[in-house]
Design a protein around this motif. Sequence first.
Motif, mmCIF file in Angstrom:
data_model
loop_
_atom_site.group_PDB
_atom_site.id
_atom_site.type_symbol
_atom_site.label_atom_id
_atom_site.label_comp_id
_atom_site.label_asym_id
_atom_site.label_seq_id
_atom_site.Cartn_x
_atom_site.Cartn_y
_atom_site.Cartn_z
ATOM 1 N N ASP A 195 -1.737 -4.481 69.398
ATOM 2 C CA ASP A 195 -0.797 -4.302 70.192
ATOM 3 C C ASP A 195 -1.121 -4.473 71.662
ATOM 4 N N GLY A 196 -2.082 -3.367 72.038
ATOM 5 C CA GLY A 196 -2.564 -3.315 73.581
ATOM 6 C C GLY A 196 -3.033 -4.697 73.973
ATOM 7 N N SER A 220 -2.768 -7.618 72.751
ATOM 8 C CA SER A 220 -1.744 -8.820 72.929
ATOM 9 C C SER A 220 -0.832 -8.424 74.101
ATOM 10 N N LYS A 221 -0.559 -7.264 74.576
ATOM 11 C CA LYS A 221 0.187 -7.036 76.005
ATOM 12 C C LYS A 221 -0.664 -7.569 77.248
ATOM 13 N N ARG A 222 -2.029 -7.668 76.990
ATOM 14 C CA ARG A 222 -2.839 -8.084 77.990
ATOM 15 C C ARG A 222 -3.420 -9.615 78.001
ATOM 16 N N LYS A 262 -4.667 -12.893 69.427
ATOM 17 C CA LYS A 262 -4.716 -11.867 68.169
ATOM 18 C C LYS A 262 -6.030 -12.142 67.256
#
Length: 726
Positions: free
Chosen positions: A298-299, A301-303, A307
């Motif tokens: 998740d972290g 992906s935000k950056r 994936k």
Amino acid sequence: VSQIITFGTMAAKAVVRDVGRVLGLSYGYVDTIAKLVPFELGITLERAIEQEERLAELYNKEEDVKTLIDLALKLEGVTRNAGKHAGGVVISPSLLTDFSPLYCEEGGKNLVTQYDKGDVEAVGLVKFDFLGLRTLTIIDWAVQNINEQLEAEGKELLDIIKIPLDDHKSYDLLKACNTTAVFQLESRGMKDLIKRLQPDCFDEIVALVALFRPGPLQSGMVDDFIERKHGRAEVRYPHPDLKPILAPTYGVILYQEQVMQIAQVLAGYSLGAADILRRAMGKKKPEEMAKQRAVFLDGASKRGVDKHVANGIFDLMEKFAGYGFNKSHSAGYALIAYQTAWLKAHYPAEFMAAVLSSDMDNTDKVVLFVDECKRMNIKIVPPHINHSQYKFTVNERGEIVYGLGAIKGVGEAAIDSIIATRNSEGLFKDMFDFCQRVDTRKANKRVLEALIRSGGMDDFGAHRASMFATIETALKTAEQHAKQQANGQHDMFCEPERAISVAYVKVDKWSDTARLAAEQEALGLYLSGHPITGYMEELKHLVAFQLGDTNSYNKFTDKGITIAGFIAAMKVLTTKSNKKMAILTLEDSTGHIEVTLFSEVYLEHRDHLQKGQLLLIEGEMSIDNFSGNYRLQARKVLTMTEARTSYAKSLLLKVKEANLTADFSKQLAKKLQPFLGGTCPLVIEFLGKNAGAKLRLGKEWQVKPQDELLIVLKDEYDPDNVGFEY
């Protein structure tokens, strides 16, 4: 405050050895089976049988092996013994028994918690790890030795903290694998790793400490690191953003801190969260790891990290986290390693003196370090009652002076008394002066014997045998002197300060062999010489190399070879069939080797197997997989007499014209009488001024080629004129 308990468990190799011992199977047999278990972190017997074909084959075919392994499988993982954590200390806010049951070690001296380190933490107690390192003391002593000399010369004193970390001389020493006595870098396996890696900066010493563990060695990390370091393989990074983190380790995830940094950079973890991730990976709990994977993905992906790439990096982190080492720990060790290497490179005598002093109660270590000093061309001066201190020291000529504390049988109280007397009243003149001035309740007969055997009194105006025979007289004289002093009396014929003095007892000198044997008894090693020296010319014809010439061992691995040496130590074991076998330590003036004699060879030759006996042993050379040391499996054992009988062509006696008296033949026959009846021919070479002749005597003059015969002839005709021809 208390230390913490540890529980030793029966791991795969250990359980095989333990069960084998209890079943009465021979040491060599069980050792062979145990060595088939792969050297892998966390290996189990079940996995070992799957991975190692030879072990599976023996398990299925040999009944003894099946019985052994089946029992071992039942016991594997069972707690074997209770121990004490090396550095763990627990501190509680009130009585320890309010929080943890306690366990008393055997002997009733030390208390430890019955909870192990995990449980101590779980009940909420604070746990500290205090690690005491002998090496810190060695560095301190070495710096003291160096600074005493620098101060005397008016030079700036050494501060070990300020030495440069890019010293070429130190790295040259490391690259040459001259790392005996260098902290963490002295084992055979580590030397092999250093040889491959060739470290040339401090970061690579940090990496060495982290790499030399079972996990990295088995995982292929070490090979990747070395190949990339030398440019033989491409340095690759799982993601461009990871280059600053992984560049120092050539793209390999080596340290736990790197795992934490990757989580911070790629997935936005805080330092605290990254540490939780590191611990979760180390413990390998599936549920915890599934949660962490979701957080990481998740972290990332935000950056903006793909994936699939993030998933692959998490897998990589998970794989190497189990092998990862704490970099701060590794760096601390590496700094001490570098400091010892620097001291060895720049102040070798002072450093080795400190190393010897730190292990002076361990004869095996002293022998190892004395050998290293010889290799470094550092002279070791024998112990001296007027110059030696308790510890090993360095004199003005850069030689190491043997410490009195390393002499067996001379206690610390006696040495303190000797040094205090010497410092306050001056040097000792002879043995009588010594006994009159030193407290003989501390420096008693046993101490005097040890000092004489070691050579510590060699400057006292008599040879060792004479001094040894005079001990009782010297002590009685000292006692008489003390009584007179107490009564205020003086001998009217002598000076007051030397009221009583008598002559040394006259006896024959000890032979070189006896002198060296006594020295070995006192010091645990031969210092002023080695008994094998007198045999060297002969042995050149009988053996291929000396024991210290390990480079030659490789040529003879798995081949037949003959070696020679004195028995330094011997261990007799009982096999499963109630037969005896032996393991010898054979040594010469250059090194030593372990020799195994299985029951048939042992029984055939056991009469010759005594400590101090010189033997020639023929056998097969191999490398011990566990220790990495060479060892010989003996097939045939010969004494020097037997070797001469088999291989010597003749005994050659050179006779000068001055020895050719009218009764020469009669006198020679008389000397040879106890040794006649052998199979070795006698050849006499006459050395005249203008001419010479060589005469081979008949069968009635054939001799038994014993050492005693050589002693008799050398005493009469000069050592250079007597010897066996091969």
